[in-house]
Motif scaffolding. Structure first.
Motif, PDB file in Angstrom:
ATOM      1  N   LEU A  31       0.835  -1.208   0.000  1.00 19.64           N
ATOM      2  CA  LEU A  31       0.000   0.000   0.000  1.00 19.64           C
ATOM      3  C   LEU A  31       0.870   1.258   0.000  1.00 19.64           C
ATOM      4  CD1 LEU A  31      -2.669  -1.171   2.595  1.00 19.64           C
ATOM      5  CD2 LEU A  31      -3.029  -0.872   0.130  1.00 19.64           C
ATOM      6  N   PHE A  32       1.895   1.273   0.836  1.00 16.78           N
ATOM      7  CA  PHE A  32       2.785   2.436   0.854  1.00 16.78           C
ATOM      8  C   PHE A  32       3.498   2.590  -0.489  1.00 16.78           C
ATOM      9  CE2 PHE A  32       2.830   2.162   5.650  1.00 16.78           C
ATOM     10  CZ  PHE A  32       2.164   3.370   5.842  1.00 16.78           C
ATOM     11  N   GLY A  33       3.884   1.471  -1.086  1.00 19.77           N
ATOM     12  CA  GLY A  33       4.502   1.534  -2.401  1.00 19.77           C
ATOM     13  C   GLY A  33       3.560   2.110  -3.443  1.00 19.77           C
ATOM     14  N   GLN A  34       2.321   1.704  -3.386  1.00 23.59           N
ATOM     15  CA  GLN A  34       1.311   2.206  -4.317  1.00 23.59           C
ATOM     16  C   GLN A  34       1.151   3.723  -4.164  1.00 23.59           C
ATOM     17  OE1 GLN A  34      -2.406   0.080  -4.058  1.00 23.59           O
ATOM     18  NE2 GLN A  34      -3.551   1.766  -4.979  1.00 23.59           N
ATOM     19  N   GLU A  35       1.302   4.200  -2.937  1.00 28.55           N
ATOM     20  CA  GLU A  35       1.162   5.636  -2.677  1.00 28.55           C
ATOM     21  C   GLU A  35       2.461   6.406  -2.934  1.00 28.55           C
ATOM     22  OE1 GLU A  35      -0.203   5.361   1.385  1.00 28.55           O
ATOM     23  OE2 GLU A  35      -2.284   5.655   0.732  1.00 28.55           O
ATOM     24  N   GLY A  36       3.537   5.699  -3.289  1.00 29.00           N
ATOM     25  CA  GLY A  36       4.803   6.351  -3.578  1.00 29.00           C
ATOM     26  C   GLY A  36       5.692   6.585  -2.377  1.00 29.00           C
ATOM     27  N   ASP A  37       5.317   6.075  -1.215  1.00 29.27           N
ATOM     28  CA  ASP A  37       6.136   6.212  -0.010  1.00 29.27           C
ATOM     29  C   ASP A  37       7.078   5.003   0.043  1.00 29.27           C
ATOM     30  OD1 ASP A  37       7.259   6.464   2.510  1.00 29.27           O
ATOM     31  OD2 ASP A  37       5.365   7.033   3.479  1.00 29.27           O
ATOM     32  N   LEU A  38       8.167   5.103  -0.732  1.00 30.28           N
ATOM     33  CA  LEU A  38       9.054   3.955  -0.908  1.00 30.28           C
ATOM     34  C   LEU A  38       9.822   3.600   0.355  1.00 30.28           C
ATOM     35  CD1 LEU A  38      10.396   4.603  -4.513  1.00 30.28           C
ATOM     36  CD2 LEU A  38       8.374   3.315  -3.780  1.00 30.28           C
ATOM     37  N   ASP A  39      10.114   4.586   1.194  1.00 34.31           N
ATOM     38  CA  ASP A  39      10.828   4.280   2.439  1.00 34.31           C
ATOM     39  C   ASP A  39       9.974   3.401   3.354  1.00 34.31           C
ATOM     40  OD1 ASP A  39      13.054   5.730   1.648  1.00 34.31           O
ATOM     41  OD2 ASP A  39      12.408   7.559   2.678  1.00 34.31           O
TER      42      ASP A  39
END
Length: 144
Positions: free
Chosen positions: A67-75
């Motif tokens: 989910l974080f990856g989908q939102e662009g929060d790669l860290d």
């Protein structure tokens, strides 16, 4: 008599653990359903709730990382996917997600290693084959 009491207590403890695991599994299914319906915030909230009950729940870490990856929060994606892979080394979805995060972070060697891990677990994974091919082509190690 005393041994019987301890055995019964242990059995009761195991059944409570099984019930708790079942509840968390149901919550994870709900989070996946919310995500499938496009409710990323709702899915994230459910995963965070699972982790508040069980910090070592690999499935919740994995979905939260995706989910974080989908939102662009790669860290944050990397943090949760790494934890999921540590907790459940055979969780293909975590390694595939890690490969995608590495690829987005322009770390093709690390991405290739993650995709190869997926293929070691499941040689028939079309997503891992495709993604590994893209990375190898980028590295000049694959002729299309």
């Amino acid at each position: 008599m005393l041994l019987s009491i301890f055995k019964n207590a242990l059995r009761g403890s195991r059944s409570r653990e099984a019930v708790a695991e079942g509840v968390l599994a149901e919550q994870l299914r709900r989070a996946r359903a919310l995500h499938a319906m496009g409710d990323v915030a709702g899915a994230r909230a459910v995963c965070e709730g699972i982790l508040s009950q069980d910090k070592a729940h690999a499935g919740a870490h994995c979905l939260l990382g995706l989910l974080f990856g989908q939102e662009g929060d790669l860290d944050r994606a990397m943090t949760h996917l790494t934890e999921a892979a540590r907790l459940a080394p055979d969780l293909e979805e975590a390694h595939l997600g890690l490969g995608n995060v590495h690829r987005l972070r322009a770390a093709p060697e690390a991405a290739a290693a993650s995709y190869r891990r997926v293929l070691a677990l499941n040689a028939d994974s079309p997503a891992a084959h495709y993604s590994l091919g893209l990375v190898l082509r980028h590295l000049g190690q694959f002729d299309a």
